[in-house]
Design an enzyme around this catalytic site. Sequence first.
Site, PDB file in Angstrom:
ATOM      1  N   SER A  15       0.822  -1.219   0.000  1.00 33.24           N
ATOM      2  CA  SER A  15       0.000   0.000   0.000  1.00 33.24           C
ATOM      3  C   SER A  15       0.856   1.270   0.000  1.00 33.24           C
ATOM      4  CB  SER A  15      -0.897   0.019   1.243  1.00 33.24           C
ATOM      5  OG  SER A  15      -1.644  -1.166   1.326  1.00 33.24           O
ATOM      6  N   CYS A  43      -2.297  -5.908   2.125  1.00 33.82           N
ATOM      7  CA  CYS A  43      -3.724  -5.564   2.059  1.00 33.82           C
ATOM      8  C   CYS A  43      -4.409  -6.276   0.903  1.00 33.82           C
ATOM      9  CB  CYS A  43      -3.875  -4.047   1.925  1.00 33.82           C
ATOM     10  SG  CYS A  43      -5.586  -3.537   1.883  1.00 33.82           S
ATOM     11  N   CYS A  48      -6.623  -7.064   3.999  1.00 37.71           N
ATOM     12  CA  CYS A  48      -7.956  -6.451   3.954  1.00 37.71           C
ATOM     13  C   CYS A  48      -8.879  -7.019   2.878  1.00 37.71           C
ATOM     14  CB  CYS A  48      -7.851  -4.949   3.668  1.00 37.71           C
ATOM     15  SG  CYS A  48      -6.284  -4.166   3.995  1.00 37.71           S
ATOM     16  N   LYS A  51      -9.703 -10.879   2.951  1.00 36.86           N
ATOM     17  CA  LYS A  51     -10.438 -11.061   4.219  1.00 36.86           C
ATOM     18  C   LYS A  51     -11.869 -10.555   4.089  1.00 36.86           C
ATOM     19  CE  LYS A  51     -10.602  -7.756   6.956  1.00 36.86           C
ATOM     20  NZ  LYS A  51     -10.065  -6.621   7.706  1.00 36.86           N
ATOM     21  N   TYR A 180      -7.960  -7.429  16.202  1.00 38.74           N
ATOM     22  CA  TYR A 180      -9.011  -7.416  15.182  1.00 38.74           C
ATOM     23  C   TYR A 180      -8.875  -8.555  14.178  1.00 38.74           C
ATOM     24  CZ  TYR A 180      -6.206  -5.219  11.423  1.00 38.74           C
ATOM     25  OH  TYR A 180      -5.292  -4.965  10.445  1.00 38.74           O
ATOM     26  N   GLU A 184     -11.896 -11.092  13.585  1.00 35.38           N
ATOM     27  CA  GLU A 184     -12.523 -11.155  12.262  1.00 35.38           C
ATOM     28  C   GLU A 184     -12.540 -12.582  11.718  1.00 35.38           C
ATOM     29  OE1 GLU A 184     -11.641  -6.648  10.606  1.00 35.38           O
ATOM     30  OE2 GLU A 184     -10.219  -8.225  10.107  1.00 35.38           O
ATOM     31  N   HIS A 439     -34.982   7.927   8.173  1.00 35.78           N
ATOM     32  CA  HIS A 439     -35.846   6.960   8.839  1.00 35.78           C
ATOM     33  C   HIS A 439     -36.429   5.966   7.835  1.00 35.78           C
ATOM     34  CE1 HIS A 439     -38.482   5.509  11.972  1.00 35.78           C
ATOM     35  NE2 HIS A 439     -39.486   5.569  11.118  1.00 35.78           N
ATOM     36  N   GLU A 444     -29.952   6.460  12.463  1.00 36.03           N
ATOM     37  CA  GLU A 444     -30.685   7.651  12.906  1.00 36.03           C
ATOM     38  C   GLU A 444     -30.542   7.851  14.411  1.00 36.03           C
ATOM     39  OE1 GLU A 444     -35.111   7.560  12.831  1.00 36.03           O
ATOM     40  OE2 GLU A 444     -34.879   5.513  12.111  1.00 36.03           O
TER      41      GLU A 444
HETATM   42  P1  FAD Z   1       2.594  -4.154   2.943  1.00 34.95           P
HETATM   43  O1  FAD Z   1       1.296  -3.925   2.300  1.00 34.95           O
HETATM   44  O2  FAD Z   1       2.742  -5.318   3.827  1.00 34.95           O
HETATM   45  O3  FAD Z   1       3.684  -4.225   1.774  1.00 34.95           O
HETATM   46  C1  FAD Z   1       5.018  -4.526   2.036  1.00 34.95           C
HETATM   47  C2  FAD Z   1       5.552  -5.289   0.835  1.00 34.95           C
HETATM   48  O4  FAD Z   1       6.955  -5.322   0.896  1.00 34.95           O
HETATM   49  C3  FAD Z   1       5.100  -6.738   0.807  1.00 34.95           C
HETATM   50  O5  FAD Z   1       4.427  -7.003  -0.409  1.00 34.95           O
HETATM   51  C4  FAD Z   1       6.384  -7.552   0.924  1.00 34.95           C
HETATM   52  O6  FAD Z   1       6.357  -8.737   0.156  1.00 34.95           O
HETATM   53  C5  FAD Z   1       7.401  -6.572   0.381  1.00 34.95           C
HETATM   54  N1  FAD Z   1       8.780  -6.772   0.887  1.00 34.95           N
HETATM   55  C6  FAD Z   1       9.161  -6.962   2.165  1.00 34.95           C
HETATM   56  N2  FAD Z   1      10.523  -6.982   2.250  1.00 34.95           N
HETATM   57  C7  FAD Z   1      10.984  -6.805   0.975  1.00 34.95           C
HETATM   58  C8  FAD Z   1      12.290  -6.718   0.416  1.00 34.95           C
HETATM   59  N3  FAD Z   1      13.394  -6.769   1.163  1.00 34.95           N
HETATM   60  N4  FAD Z   1      12.389  -6.560  -0.930  1.00 34.95           N
HETATM   61  C9  FAD Z   1      11.268  -6.467  -1.720  1.00 34.95           C
HETATM   62  N5  FAD Z   1      10.020  -6.528  -1.229  1.00 34.95           N
HETATM   63  C10 FAD Z   1       9.874  -6.677   0.107  1.00 34.95           C
HETATM   64  N6  FAD Z   1      -5.785  -2.629   7.136  1.00 34.95           N
HETATM   65  C11 FAD Z   1      -6.915  -1.895   6.957  1.00 34.95           C
HETATM   66  O7  FAD Z   1      -6.827  -0.676   6.815  1.00 34.95           O
HETATM   67  N7  FAD Z   1      -8.147  -2.496   6.918  1.00 34.95           N
HETATM   68  C12 FAD Z   1      -8.300  -3.833   7.045  1.00 34.95           C
HETATM   69  O8  FAD Z   1      -9.420  -4.340   7.009  1.00 34.95           O
HETATM   70  C13 FAD Z   1      -7.137  -4.624   7.229  1.00 34.95           C
HETATM   71  N8  FAD Z   1      -7.235  -5.964   7.326  1.00 34.95           N
HETATM   72  C14 FAD Z   1      -6.114  -6.714   7.460  1.00 34.95           C
HETATM   73  C15 FAD Z   1      -6.249  -8.088   7.551  1.00 34.95           C
HETATM   74  C16 FAD Z   1      -5.140  -8.886   7.702  1.00 34.95           C
HETATM   75  C17 FAD Z   1      -5.307 -10.376   7.789  1.00 34.95           C
HETATM   76  C18 FAD Z   1      -3.846  -8.284   7.753  1.00 34.95           C
HETATM   77  C19 FAD Z   1      -2.631  -9.140   7.908  1.00 34.95           C
HETATM   78  C20 FAD Z   1      -3.693  -6.915   7.650  1.00 34.95           C
HETATM   79  C21 FAD Z   1      -4.826  -6.112   7.509  1.00 34.95           C
HETATM   80  N9  FAD Z   1      -4.736  -4.725   7.422  1.00 34.95           N
HETATM   81  C22 FAD Z   1      -5.875  -3.974   7.266  1.00 34.95           C
HETATM   82  C23 FAD Z   1      -3.431  -4.032   7.548  1.00 34.95           C
HETATM   83  C24 FAD Z   1      -2.881  -3.632   6.177  1.00 34.95           C
HETATM   84  O9  FAD Z   1      -2.818  -4.770   5.358  1.00 34.95           O
HETATM   85  C25 FAD Z   1      -1.489  -3.025   6.346  1.00 34.95           C
HETATM   86  O10 FAD Z   1      -1.557  -1.969   7.274  1.00 34.95           O
HETATM   87  C26 FAD Z   1      -0.934  -2.478   5.031  1.00 34.95           C
HETATM   88  O11 FAD Z   1      -0.879  -3.488   4.067  1.00 34.95           O
HETATM   89  C27 FAD Z   1       0.461  -1.887   5.251  1.00 34.95           C
HETATM   90  O12 FAD Z   1       1.002  -1.462   4.041  1.00 34.95           O
HETATM   91  P2  FAD Z   1       2.588  -1.390   3.843  1.00 34.95           P
HETATM   92  O13 FAD Z   1       2.808  -0.744   2.522  1.00 34.95           O
HETATM   93  O14 FAD Z   1       3.222  -0.813   5.026  1.00 34.95           O
HETATM   94  O15 FAD Z   1       3.072  -2.903   3.818  1.00 34.95           O
END
Ligand code: FAD
Length: 462
Positions: A15, A43, A48, A51, A180, A184, A439, A444
Amino acid sequence: MARDEVDLFVIGGGSGGVRAARIAAGHGARVALAEEYRLGGTCVIRGCVPKKLMVYASRFSDEFEDARRFGWDVGEPRLDWSILKRNRDAEIARLETIYGSLLHTAGVETHHERALIEDAGTVVLPGSGRRIKAGHILIAVGATPTLDPPIDGGELAMTSNGVFDLERRPDRILVIGGGYIAVEFAGVFAGLGSETTLLHRGDKLLRGFDEDLRDGLGEAYPKRGIALALGTTLERIERAGEVLRATLSDGRVLEVDDILVATGRRPHSGGLGLERVGIETDEIGAVPVDVYSRTSVPTISAVGDVTNRANLTPIAIREGHAFADTVFGGKPTAVDHGLIPTGVFSTPEIGTVGMSEVAARARHGDDVVIYKASFRPMKATITGRDERTMMKIVVDGPTDRVLGVHLLGHDAGEIIQLAAVALGMGATKADFDRTVAVHPTSSEELVTLRTPFVTKKSVAVG
Ligand code: FAD
């Protein structure tokens, strides 16, 4: 021809990383990004999105049951797990492709391999042996699930990642954790028909949430057939033929098909090369940053879960965007982590924004006024379903300012988004009261709560 030198190298295609890369490229920077697993990150691939698709799937069982009371003859519903998995996986693959195209269209060069930091201006890709010079490096590597604390036989359990690989629905599942993600998935499996036990070492679920939400969910889950084992820990897991045998701290032994451990996540900073540039992480591996996501090294920044500020997708996206605007857009932007609305996609669902009652009382003492309603949702009058909706508004009495809104019930996640707009604008209770009700809806109640539930004269908060 791949570039040997870029203005920005982003490590991690989740993300935060993808947003930062796209926005920086839009500001004219030459950008490269490495992703070692699948574009979209936690995510999209195993958080997210898949899930929430599972949450949707799990809620049909209620709908089938309820439909009968509204006169529908729905026969005997049966879940085909393989169809659910196939369609869910196809959607995730579609989103992954979109992420790739977005990066491509923005002119970001993508490397599908692991990247490491060699020095403050160089990234190495050990898989292909490449070495790329970068004016700036962004750490956006996210977090990974942990088995915490380690237990005998822990390797027999799965983490949230493993849920999306399951080839069949477990008939019996034990979910460990009170946060959470555990809550969930317990709701998901119960809705899909698994005999579900949710075990948590604390005496209530969802630490940090408003107490009425915690109590409301704690009452709702057993009514939905989820066995709660609170104040309990998992001692040991053993394989016994086809089943797993879980020994609990209260002496019970549960036989289940799968065990999901959702007790925590840790920043994925290990082995990245941070020690080579002198960046020290905290005790769980989080990279310390300032409000502009800058680390102690001027050419290296970090966003998202690896910084362990607020581990949610919209926050990672904002941090990534703000970083790109600050460093490449000439517009220094700090992310405000002050007012973060969230949903918990349990069934019943939770939506929450602002201060819990306990937090509000810690800051505003006896001045806090609570408005609260707990009622049977209209649909349940016909279905006979034993469920409650809870809505709570936390107000600072002297200023009338709404400090927090906490919802438990249908569509709470959807409703709270708009309540968050009002709180962000500094809404008072009088503003809520002035708003005409829609309503008949559950929400509400938010604009018709007239009488304080507890006042500064009568309250006693534990
Ligand atoms: P990530 O999205 O984790 O991306 C990091 C990326 O870096 C990964 O793809 C990984 O493979 C890559 N990576 C790691 N090390 C290296 C490297 N050395 N070289 C190259 N690539 C690498 N958040 C919400 O807001 N709503 C929700 O409903 C929600 N539900 C969730 C449900 C679950 C089961 C989980 C586990 C998380 C959930 N989250 C939710 C949290 C959300 O997924 C994270 O907060 C978000 O993805 C964080 O984004 P990020 O960019 O920090 O890391």
